[in-house]
Design a protein around this motif. Sequence first.
Motif, PDB file in Angstrom:
ATOM      1  N   ARG A   1      -9.589 -10.815  -4.709  1.00 60.31           N
ATOM      2  CA  ARG A   1      -8.532 -10.972  -3.702  1.00 60.31           C
ATOM      3  C   ARG A   1      -7.874 -12.343  -3.783  1.00 60.31           C
ATOM      4  NH1 ARG A   1      -7.166 -13.581   0.635  1.00 60.31           N
ATOM      5  NH2 ARG A   1      -9.016 -14.902   0.429  1.00 60.31           N
TER       6      ARG A   1
ATOM      7  N   ARG B   1       0.831  -1.214   0.000  1.00 58.82           N
ATOM      8  CA  ARG B   1       0.000   0.000   0.000  1.00 58.82           C
ATOM      9  C   ARG B   1       0.860   1.256   0.000  1.00 58.82           C
ATOM     10  NH1 ARG B   1      -5.504   0.741   1.308  1.00 58.82           N
ATOM     11  NH2 ARG B   1      -4.959   2.640   2.422  1.00 58.82           N
TER      12      ARG B   1
ATOM     13  N   HIS C   1      -3.958   1.010  -5.817  1.00 61.06           N
ATOM     14  CA  HIS C   1      -4.163   1.928  -4.702  1.00 61.06           C
ATOM     15  C   HIS C   1      -3.488   3.238  -5.076  1.00 61.06           C
ATOM     16  CE1 HIS C   1      -4.494   3.481  -0.643  1.00 61.06           C
ATOM     17  NE2 HIS C   1      -3.181   3.614  -0.557  1.00 61.06           N
TER      18      HIS C   1
ATOM     19  N   ASP D   1     -14.627  -7.722   5.399  1.00 59.71           N
ATOM     20  CA  ASP D   1     -13.447  -6.889   5.633  1.00 59.71           C
ATOM     21  C   ASP D   1     -12.424  -7.249   4.557  1.00 59.71           C
ATOM     22  OD1 ASP D   1     -11.452  -5.288   6.661  1.00 59.71           O
ATOM     23  OD2 ASP D   1     -10.852  -6.729   8.202  1.00 59.71           O
ATOM     24  N   ASN D   2     -12.500  -6.558   3.437  1.00 60.21           N
ATOM     25  CA  ASN D   2     -11.744  -7.018   2.268  1.00 60.21           C
ATOM     26  C   ASN D   2     -11.175  -5.841   1.463  1.00 60.21           C
ATOM     27  OD1 ASN D   2     -10.646  -8.584   0.266  1.00 60.21           O
ATOM     28  ND2 ASN D   2     -12.583  -9.398  -0.483  1.00 60.21           N
ATOM     29  N   PRO D   3     -10.242  -5.082   2.042  1.00 56.76           N
ATOM     30  CA  PRO D   3      -9.646  -3.963   1.302  1.00 56.76           C
ATOM     31  C   PRO D   3      -8.505  -4.435   0.396  1.00 56.76           C
ATOM     32  CG  PRO D   3      -8.732  -4.015   3.494  1.00 56.76           C
ATOM     33  CD  PRO D   3      -9.721  -5.170   3.417  1.00 56.76           C
TER      34      PRO D   3
ATOM     35  N   GLU E   1     -15.581  -9.263  -5.026  1.00 55.79           N
ATOM     36  CA  GLU E   1     -14.419  -8.714  -4.316  1.00 55.79           C
ATOM     37  C   GLU E   1     -13.512  -9.837  -3.795  1.00 55.79           C
ATOM     38  OE1 GLU E   1     -13.807  -5.418  -4.451  1.00 55.79           O
ATOM     39  OE2 GLU E   1     -15.617  -5.545  -5.693  1.00 55.79           O
TER      40      GLU E   1
END
Length: 416
Positions: free
Chosen positions: A291, A55, A355, A347-349, A287
């Motif tokens: 991932r 990130r 990014h 909860d899957n960012p 999503e």
Amino acid sequence: MPAASLPPMPALFTHEFATDPYPAYAWLREHAPVHRTVLPSGVEAWLVTRYADAREVLADPRLSKNPAHHSEAAHGKGKVGIPGERSANLMTHLLNIDPPDHTRLRRLVSKAFTPRRVAAFEPRVRELADRLIDGFAERGHADLIHEFAFPLPIYAICDMLGVPAEDQDDFRDWAGMMIRHGGGPRGGVGRAVKRIRAYLAELIHRKRGDLGDDLISGLIRASDHGEQLTENEAAAMAFILLFAGFETTVNLIGNGTYALLEHPDQRRLFQDALAAGDTGLLRTAVEELLRYDGPVELATWRFATEPMTIGGQRVETGEPVLVVLAAADRDPSRFHDPDTLDLTRSDNPHLGYGHGIHYCLGAPLARLEGRIALAALFERLPDLRLAVEPSALRRRGGLIMRGLRDLPVEFEPVRG
């Protein structure tokens, strides 16, 4: 752990690695999270594998997207970036430039991907998905890559760009040459890129006299109204939207279908949600598929513009840095039970579309296409199954993308 007692590092970039890179990425995350390696092309680069580091790197302005910052001459030989883009004069696009030019061009193109415009495209994507399934439903078997996952986003992005219907099959052929990588004739990618470049130049010229509501017309209007968009920039932007706008979706549909076929419990959950009209689960499912085994394995090239430290490693000016999205998205420090496919994961960012300022502009469209394509397949062909053993499947070559060459399936023929 002392170096002598470390488990041996798995080999990178082998056939076995391409089939399942995740054990090797787990080793790198634990023992060498920022690792310098020699890529198959001969270029040396740093691989970043932990989520937190990834990130940071994706948003770090000290890392340039412009290959001119590479400390070697490899970018001039087509060893970084898209083969053929330099010789075809297609370098000035969002994957190769930095602010302020990136800011200016992204602002112009972003108008095509507003939530309203993407939502308005949904009926067309549904029509394409149904038409393609109609083409093989009565046969009882199909190759879902070549007959479904590949043509659907090609025709969709052609519609969005404003490519006339009579030219779209040519685009399909050229795009097929671009994504074959090692599976096509030598030099085929470069030739396809040059053909697309020549076609786009001619199409831009034609559209100047007959502007429509499509994306290329919008780029021409911007140029004609003082936005300083050159014809080369317009052609390069159209090219990268075609390239980035279809291959990621091909892989999302292909990898996603395969993952569902290989996880019967999650497949049942998905089909139950379809039957119940549970749109919430359909969205979390896409999503999670992004991932778990996403369409982009490594983020596109970045080059250090000054000496810097990433994850404790010194990176010198001009050195290439590649963020391994596939490794970051299975980092147990960020995702619970990351090697398990869980379509209900909330909860899957994940970093599947990047990014920071280079976050994929077409992500909303790709998500829409993936959701509609997967729903159509498993609704209309409820007994869909692999027609070969999983070990017979082959991944396409190439460094950045992760996708299947083919996906043979069987199902009960659908009459009428």
